[in-house]
Write a protein that holds these residues in place. Structure first.
Motif, PDB file in Angstrom:
ATOM      1  N   TYR A 182      70.014 -32.625  70.712  1.00  0.00           N
ATOM      2  CA  TYR A 182      71.116 -31.665  70.607  1.00  0.00           C
ATOM      3  C   TYR A 182      72.464 -32.340  70.883  1.00  0.00           C
ATOM      4  O   TYR A 182      73.437 -32.153  70.146  1.00  0.00           O
ATOM      5  CB  TYR A 182      70.849 -30.540  71.601  1.00  0.00           C
ATOM      6  N   PHE A 183      72.504 -33.164  71.931  1.00  0.00           N
ATOM      7  CA  PHE A 183      73.778 -33.810  72.263  1.00  0.00           C
ATOM      8  C   PHE A 183      74.105 -34.930  71.285  1.00  0.00           C
ATOM      9  O   PHE A 183      75.273 -35.197  71.018  1.00  0.00           O
ATOM     10  CB  PHE A 183      73.773 -34.310  73.716  1.00  0.00           C
ATOM     11  N   HIS A 184      73.070 -35.568  70.740  1.00  0.00           N
ATOM     12  CA  HIS A 184      73.307 -36.526  69.653  1.00  0.00           C
ATOM     13  C   HIS A 184      73.982 -35.839  68.474  1.00  0.00           C
ATOM     14  O   HIS A 184      74.964 -36.316  67.936  1.00  0.00           O
ATOM     15  CB  HIS A 184      71.975 -37.119  69.172  1.00  0.00           C
ATOM     16  N   LYS A 185      73.405 -34.704  68.113  1.00  0.00           N
ATOM     17  CA  LYS A 185      73.892 -33.962  66.961  1.00  0.00           C
ATOM     18  C   LYS A 185      75.344 -33.548  67.172  1.00  0.00           C
ATOM     19  O   LYS A 185      76.136 -33.513  66.236  1.00  0.00           O
ATOM     20  CB  LYS A 185      72.997 -32.721  66.767  1.00  0.00           C
ATOM     21  N   ARG A 186      75.667 -33.238  68.425  1.00  0.00           N
ATOM     22  CA  ARG A 186      77.046 -32.821  68.705  1.00  0.00           C
ATOM     23  C   ARG A 186      77.943 -34.017  69.022  1.00  0.00           C
ATOM     24  O   ARG A 186      79.071 -33.836  69.462  1.00  0.00           O
ATOM     25  CB  ARG A 186      77.045 -31.834  69.863  1.00  0.00           C
ATOM     26  N   ARG A 187      77.423 -35.204  68.833  1.00  0.00           N
ATOM     27  CA  ARG A 187      78.169 -36.456  69.042  1.00  0.00           C
ATOM     28  C   ARG A 187      78.731 -36.565  70.450  1.00  0.00           C
ATOM     29  O   ARG A 187      79.878 -36.968  70.660  1.00  0.00           O
ATOM     30  CB  ARG A 187      79.311 -36.588  68.020  1.00  0.00           C
ATOM     31  N   ALA A 214      42.455 -26.703  75.591  1.00  0.00           N
ATOM     32  CA  ALA A 214      43.872 -26.399  75.423  1.00  0.00           C
ATOM     33  C   ALA A 214      44.389 -27.240  74.277  1.00  0.00           C
ATOM     34  O   ALA A 214      43.817 -28.270  73.947  1.00  0.00           O
ATOM     35  CB  ALA A 214      44.651 -26.722  76.689  1.00  0.00           C
ATOM     36  N   ASN A 215      45.460 -26.754  73.704  1.00  0.00           N
ATOM     37  CA  ASN A 215      45.960 -27.398  72.501  1.00  0.00           C
ATOM     38  C   ASN A 215      47.435 -27.116  72.475  1.00  0.00           C
ATOM     39  O   ASN A 215      47.835 -25.973  72.613  1.00  0.00           O
ATOM     40  CB  ASN A 215      45.208 -26.715  71.344  1.00  0.00           C
ATOM     41  N   CYS A 216      48.265 -28.160  72.394  1.00  0.00           N
ATOM     42  CA  CYS A 216      49.679 -27.807  72.314  1.00  0.00           C
ATOM     43  C   CYS A 216      50.526 -28.831  71.598  1.00  0.00           C
ATOM     44  O   CYS A 216      50.212 -30.016  71.557  1.00  0.00           O
ATOM     45  CB  CYS A 216      50.251 -27.460  73.681  1.00  0.00           C
ATOM     46  N   PHE A 217      51.576 -28.321  71.030  1.00  0.00           N
ATOM     47  CA  PHE A 217      52.576 -29.154  70.391  1.00  0.00           C
ATOM     48  C   PHE A 217      53.560 -29.604  71.460  1.00  0.00           C
ATOM     49  O   PHE A 217      53.875 -28.853  72.372  1.00  0.00           O
ATOM     50  CB  PHE A 217      53.346 -28.356  69.348  1.00  0.00           C
ATOM     51  N   ILE A 218      54.045 -30.834  71.327  1.00  0.00           N
ATOM     52  CA  ILE A 218      55.124 -31.284  72.195  1.00  0.00           C
ATOM     53  C   ILE A 218      56.285 -31.671  71.295  1.00  0.00           C
ATOM     54  O   ILE A 218      56.246 -32.682  70.595  1.00  0.00           O
ATOM     55  CB  ILE A 218      54.702 -32.504  73.051  1.00  0.00           C
ATOM     56  N   GLU A 219      57.292 -30.843  71.302  1.00  0.00           N
ATOM     57  CA  GLU A 219      58.465 -31.075  70.467  1.00  0.00           C
ATOM     58  C   GLU A 219      59.224 -32.274  71.033  1.00  0.00           C
ATOM     59  O   GLU A 219      59.500 -32.327  72.226  1.00  0.00           O
ATOM     60  CB  GLU A 219      59.323 -29.798  70.524  1.00  0.00           C
ATOM     61  N   SER A 220      59.527 -33.266  70.181  1.00  0.00           N
ATOM     62  CA  SER A 220      60.163 -34.464  70.734  1.00  0.00           C
ATOM     63  C   SER A 220      61.554 -34.717  70.169  1.00  0.00           C
ATOM     64  O   SER A 220      62.136 -35.771  70.388  1.00  0.00           O
ATOM     65  CB  SER A 220      59.264 -35.681  70.517  1.00  0.00           C
ATOM     66  N   GLY A 221      62.102 -33.750  69.441  1.00  0.00           N
ATOM     67  CA  GLY A 221      63.471 -33.893  68.960  1.00  0.00           C
ATOM     68  C   GLY A 221      63.539 -34.575  67.599  1.00  0.00           C
ATOM     69  O   GLY A 221      62.572 -35.172  67.135  1.00  0.00           O
ATOM     70  N   PHE A 222      64.683 -34.490  66.922  1.00  0.00           N
ATOM     71  CA  PHE A 222      64.901 -35.101  65.612  1.00  0.00           C
ATOM     72  C   PHE A 222      63.817 -34.716  64.612  1.00  0.00           C
ATOM     73  O   PHE A 222      63.347 -35.539  63.824  1.00  0.00           O
ATOM     74  CB  PHE A 222      65.007 -36.630  65.730  1.00  0.00           C
TER      75      PHE A 222
END
Lengths: 132, 411
Positions: free
Chosen positions: B175-180, B331-339
């Motif tokens: 998010y902060f990358h995207k906002r430079r 258990a089963n889960c997604f781990i969102e890692s950005g980009f």
């Protein structure tokens, strides 16, 4: 099976340094391990913690959390840190596949997950293992 | 008419209602479900709200949309469970008798259990994202935040969705990358664990990823107190970490009604058999989802797998057959890692997350414990699956309640 000698008492340990045989655990052994970990003498306050751990583990099959030690065992967290400096309880409930091996006290600076990492560290890596 | 009572119309309770209404003979059984709230939140979506990926209204639906016909929904707070007399007392004094009780009251954040956390700056410099209110307030804050020290803090375990703090850190980096403005933000993750996650092999992978993304990690930090005025958190071992913006996951605890009823442990979790989901103290009381004290993850996927297996076991119980120890901690889960990427992990009581393919062995198409774009799309698609299949108790193709070891690289 590797063995390790504490103050003349030889016990069987696994490759992570934990006791494998519950029957080999004695109060003298605990004292010897404590000495090696830098605790000169196990006071009644230490024993209160150890006995609660053993009893709770026997009842529930898992080690209690710091909160449980406080709420159920009656040991304030601050005291726990003073009694066992540098290595409070690892939180067994944090490990969903709760280890049967009772990780009891781990020195903070070298605490790490995984057999591999521990194996790679040469030299003594025996953490407190009060019961197996 | 026999009474089957479900407490809590969240993920677990709603699924149980949907399963049971099909399985139980409605001439003999009346199914009722009690919940104090009218809105069902898609909780995995809370993670995305602070970053504007989801809008707050996208994660809300009326609970009644998911409750089948034939189930009696009672919207009322629960005052007490009297398990020894098979009764539940509601806030308005109504007494409900039951033959079988299912507790699915879940877990909530308890900020008041962390000393000093809510004293100063709560929802000003200190935010949670485990509630709709917290996530929404944080979204507003992030919009015009100028940068500084952002600390993602995990007070104590167990928590609901143990990977969420990590995902938050990864998404914040993106998010902060995207906002430079990434160079103006110092990102730190503070955890009582000795590494990024609870399981060794995923911890190794995730620790590496944290380093790649320049996210600092402070481990073995058992929080003693938070000082909102000095903007610092302190541990029992004497460490301190300063922050400009604190995103905290406070202590998680079971519903207070469990404590009022004397049914829980020190964190209000109900002692439950880890294989059959029967309560340890009362044989006609069953517990599923986050309300249990099981050493399984507190996650929607766990509740989902439990619901399928508990339904079978309830039928065994009703028919006087022995309970089958079927739940394996899956258990089963997604781990969102950005980009636009994510990980996927699949594990149970015995097997930690490893590499492999999911849901089909070898073919996949999803890769386990690897960062891929497809996993990210899977995570986003899951919202649709949740609303339309999962809650309604419709089987998801190829996803089994017990973990499959096929196609997994288990050492």
């Amino acid at each position: 099976m590797p063995t390790k000698t504490f103050a003349g008492l030889t016990v069987e340990v696994n490759d992570e340094g934990y006791l494998t045989d519950r029957a080999q655990w004695t109060k003298e052994l605990a004292q010897a391990i404590a000495l090696e970990e830098g605790i000169a003498e196990l006071t009644p306050a230490h024993w209160k913690v150890i006995e609660f751990l053993q009893q709770d583990y026997a009842e529930r099959g898992a080690l209690p959390s710091i909160r449980r030690l406080n709420a159920v065992g009656g040991v304030p967290t601050k005291d726990l840190y003073n009694l066992f400096p540098g290595g409070p309880l690892k939180k067994p409930r944090a490990l969903p596949a709760c280890p049967n091996r009772p990780v009891v006290f781990e020195p903070q600076e070298e605490a790490s997950y995984g057999r591999k990492q521990r194996k790679n560290q040469k030299g003594f890596n025996y953490r407190f293992a009060w019961f197996a | 008419m026999k009474q089957l009572l479900i407490l809590g119309a969240g993920t677990g309770g709603t699924m149980m209602a949907n399963h049971l209404v099909r399985k139980l003979d409605q001439r003999n059984w009346q199914i009722s479900i009690v919940d104090e709230f009218a809105t069902h939140y898609y909780q995995p979506g809370f993670l995305f709200i602070p970053f504007g990926i989801y809008q707050p209204d996208q994660v809300m639906r009326p609970k009644t949309d998911f409750l089948p016909k034939g189930v009696n929904f009672i919207q009322q707070p629960i005052e007490e469970i009297k398990a020894s007399s098979n009764q539940v007392v509601l806030r308005d004094g109504t007494i409900l008798n039951y033959d079988i009780l299912i507790i699915a009251t879940g877990v909530k954040i308890a900020p008041e259990m962390v000393a000093g956390l809510t004293d100063s700056g709560w929802h000003e410099q200190v935010f949670d994202f485990y509630t709709w209110e917290g996530a929404t307030a944080l979204a507003k804050k992030l919009q015009d935040w100028q940068g500084g020290k952002l600390v993602v803090h995990l007070a104590e375990l167990p928590i609901k969705c143990p990977v969420a703090p990590l995902e938050f850190a990864f998404l914040a980096d993106w998010y902060f990358h995207k906002r430079r403005m990434r160079d103006q933000v110092e990102l730190t993750l503070v955890t009582p664990l000795s590494g990024a996650f609870t399981k060794p092999r995923s911890t190794a992978v995730l620790n590496h990823l944290l380093a790649d993304k320049n996210i600092h990690i402070v481990t073995d930090f058992y929080t003693e107190r938070v000082d909102g005025t000095a903007r610092k958190i302190y541990s029992y071992a004497g460490q301190e970490v300063g922050y400009d913006l604190l995103v905290t996951i406070p202590t998680n605890a079971g519903d207070p009604v469990i404590a009022r009823s004397g049914l829980g442990d020190e964190l209000n979790y109900v002692p439950t058999d880890k294989y059959t989901l029967q309560s340890k103290n009362f044989e006609n009381v069953f517990v599923l989802g986050d309300a249990t004290d099981l050493p399984a993850s507190k996650a929607g996927s766990v509740a989902h797998f439990q619901a399928e297996l508990l339904t079978e076991n309830l039928l065994n119980f009703i028919n006087g057959k022995p309970l089958e120890p079927t739940f394996d901690g899956h258990a089963n889960c997604f781990i969102e890692s950005g980009f636009g990427k994510a990980f996927l992990i699949d594990f149970n009581y015995e097997v930690e997350p490893v590499e492999g393919r999911f849901p089909l062995p070898i073919i996949g198409p999803m890769a386990l414990l690897k960062e891929t774009r497809l996993n990210h799309w899977g995570k986003l698609a899951f919202k649709f699956i949740y609303w339309n299949l999962l809650l309604r108790g419709i089987p998801i193709p190829m996803i089994t309640a017990r973990m499959s070891k096929l196609g997994k690289k288990i050492k």
